[in-house]
Write a protein that holds these residues in place. Structure first.
Motif, short mmCIF file in Angstrom:
data_model
loop_
_atom_site.label_atom_id
_atom_site.label_comp_id
_atom_site.label_asym_id
_atom_site.label_seq_id
_atom_site.Cartn_x
_atom_site.Cartn_y
_atom_site.Cartn_z
N LYS A 111 0.83 -1.21 0.00
CA LYS A 111 0.00 0.00 0.00
C LYS A 111 0.86 1.26 0.00
O LYS A 111 0.59 2.22 -0.73
N THR A 112 1.90 1.27 0.85
CA THR A 112 2.76 2.45 0.94
C THR A 112 3.46 2.72 -0.39
O THR A 112 3.52 3.87 -0.86
N THR A 113 3.97 1.66 -1.03
CA THR A 113 4.62 1.83 -2.33
C THR A 113 3.63 2.34 -3.36
O THR A 113 3.95 3.22 -4.17
N LEU A 114 2.42 1.82 -3.34
CA LEU A 114 1.40 2.29 -4.28
C LEU A 114 1.14 3.79 -4.09
O LEU A 114 1.08 4.54 -5.06
N GLY A 115 1.02 4.22 -2.85
CA GLY A 115 0.79 5.64 -2.59
C GLY A 115 1.93 6.50 -3.11
O GLY A 115 1.70 7.56 -3.71
N ARG A 116 3.15 6.05 -2.90
CA ARG A 116 4.30 6.81 -3.37
C ARG A 116 4.33 6.91 -4.88
O ARG A 116 4.68 7.96 -5.45
N VAL A 117 3.97 5.83 -5.56
CA VAL A 117 3.95 5.84 -7.02
C VAL A 117 2.86 6.77 -7.55
O VAL A 117 3.09 7.59 -8.44
N LEU A 118 1.66 6.65 -6.99
CA LEU A 118 0.54 7.45 -7.49
C LEU A 118 0.76 8.95 -7.27
O LEU A 118 0.29 9.78 -8.05
N ALA A 119 1.49 9.30 -6.19
CA ALA A 119 1.76 10.71 -5.89
C ALA A 119 3.04 11.22 -6.55
O ALA A 119 3.41 12.38 -6.35
N GLY A 120 3.71 10.36 -7.31
CA GLY A 120 4.91 10.79 -8.01
C GLY A 120 6.17 10.77 -7.19
O GLY A 120 7.20 11.30 -7.61
N TRP A 121 6.13 10.15 -5.99
CA TRP A 121 7.34 10.06 -5.17
C TRP A 121 8.29 9.01 -5.71
O TRP A 121 9.49 9.05 -5.45
#
Length: 212
Positions: free
Chosen positions: A40-50
């Motif tokens: 989940k954390t990796t997904l959030g980082r990808v979707l937000a451009g991190w």
């Protein structure tokens, strides 16, 4: 409309997400529940451009890929809010670099103005979480990704923050993607919830005025 189409994410030779598709309309709150370690954390980082995405065309806002430069209208509040701040600068400086909320906004999100003169290491995780949340609510933000954003807070504060976030959804059309292990919370604050790894996608009614 925020759209993710057939997204695949690999990390360290392991496939975390395969064929992920989701849509969030303006003003909609989508919950995502998954066991620890499911990405989940990796997904959030990808979707937000991190983190970079191999095919940025798979993530679109109003039909267009997210901007490669400048302010990203998809903002992440991570589970570890200290990641949002430069440890050598005050939290206020990090906030004001993005936007300058007024006293009413600070009060709504339970941010003590005195905290803004302090560096991140001088504040608790819960205090940092509230400032990080406020920082991500720049008026330009269209989609907020909230990764266990209220997990460090007591129930009373959680309730008020979610009431304010729901108000933002309703008044400005903010979409929210909520990551949480608290399934009761997801059922209360989200229109829909995806249970990743459990093979089900359930829909829930919107909050009533007295729910939180």
């Amino acid at each position: 409309m925020f759209e993710v189409e057939d997204l695949a994410i690999e990390q360290g030779g392991r496939t975390l997400w395969q064929g992920l598709t989701l849509r969030i309309k303006a003003g909609e709150r989508l919950g995502l529940s998954a066991p620890s370690g499911f990405g989940k954390t990796t997904l959030g980082r990808v979707l937000a451009g991190w983190q970079p995405l191999a095919d940025p065309g798979r993530v679109r806002l109003d039909g267009e890929p997210l901007p490669a430069r400048g302010y990203n209208p998809v903002q992440l509040v991570p589970q570890h809010p200290e990641l949002c701040f430069n440890p050598r600068r005050s939290t206020g400086q990090s906030l004001w670099d993005v936007w300058q909320p007024d006293e009413t906004m600070l009060a709504r999100f339970l941010v003590n103005p005195e905290w803004l003169s302090r560096k991140p290491g001088q504040l608790s995780g819960g205090e940092l979480a509230r400032i990080a949340l406020l920082r991500a609510l720049d008026p330009r933000t269209r989609v907020l990704i909230a990764d266990e954003v209220t997990a460090q807070l007591d129930p009373r504060i959680q309730r008020q923050l979610w009431q304010e976030l729901i108000r933002e959804c309703e008044t400005r059309g903010l979409g929210i993607l909520v990551f949480s292990h608290q399934q009761a919370l997801l059922r209360q604050v989200c229109h829909r919830v995806i249970f990743h790894g459990e093979g089900r996608d359930e829909a829930f009614n919107m909050l009533s005025d007295d729910a939180a």
